[in-house]
Design a protein around this motif. Sequence first.
Motif, short mmCIF file in Angstrom:
data_model
loop_
_atom_site.label_atom_id
_atom_site.label_comp_id
_atom_site.label_asym_id
_atom_site.label_seq_id
_atom_site.Cartn_x
_atom_site.Cartn_y
_atom_site.Cartn_z
N TYR A 1 15.49 -5.72 3.25
CA TYR A 1 14.84 -5.32 4.49
C TYR A 1 14.86 -3.79 4.63
O TYR A 1 13.85 -3.17 4.97
N ARG B 1 12.25 -2.17 2.37
CA ARG B 1 10.89 -2.27 2.92
C ARG B 1 10.73 -1.34 4.12
O ARG B 1 9.71 -0.65 4.25
N ARG B 2 11.73 -1.29 4.98
CA ARG B 2 11.68 -0.42 6.16
C ARG B 2 11.52 1.04 5.75
O ARG B 2 10.69 1.77 6.29
N CYS B 3 12.32 1.48 4.78
CA CYS B 3 12.22 2.86 4.31
C CYS B 3 10.86 3.14 3.70
O CYS B 3 10.22 4.15 4.02
N THR C 1 8.17 3.28 6.36
CA THR C 1 8.35 4.48 7.18
C THR C 1 7.90 5.73 6.44
O THR C 1 7.29 6.62 7.02
#
Length: 150
Positions: free
Chosen positions: A96, A99-101, A104
């Motif tokens: 997670y 994917r978030r990094c 972003t």
Amino acid sequence: MRAALLERLGDLADSAMCDEDGPGEPDDVAAVRALLPLIHEAARPYLADADPLVREAAVHAAAMTLAVPELALRITELVPLVRATLGTSEYRGCRYLARRCLVTWGAESGPCPARGSRVPDRWTVPGRAAAPTPAVSDARTPRGAAGAYL
């Protein structure tokens, strides 16, 4: 112990970047944000560590510091490592975070490399061999209470 410390540094960096006000007193948040370059430099020697827990925690810590302008230049360097290390982790929280990094940072968050891929050579620390990303069958111990990504 090293993995737990790096993970805590990553969590600290992440909490300081939640929003403009941060999760605490403004002076405390500003003090933590001022430490982000130091946290990033502390994590760098472990980005290619042979221990997968240390490597994941180091990538986590380094990635969480890249929201400050002076470190944003390193995003393109860290993208492949986030994909290869966090994106292929057995831990859902690490996947997670990858994917978030990537989202972003505006990087393609598509498929991550297969487990067992090698860490990019530029992250190899002198005196240490680059370690492969752990395979699915590798024995892993769950993370402690200091940072559960289970």
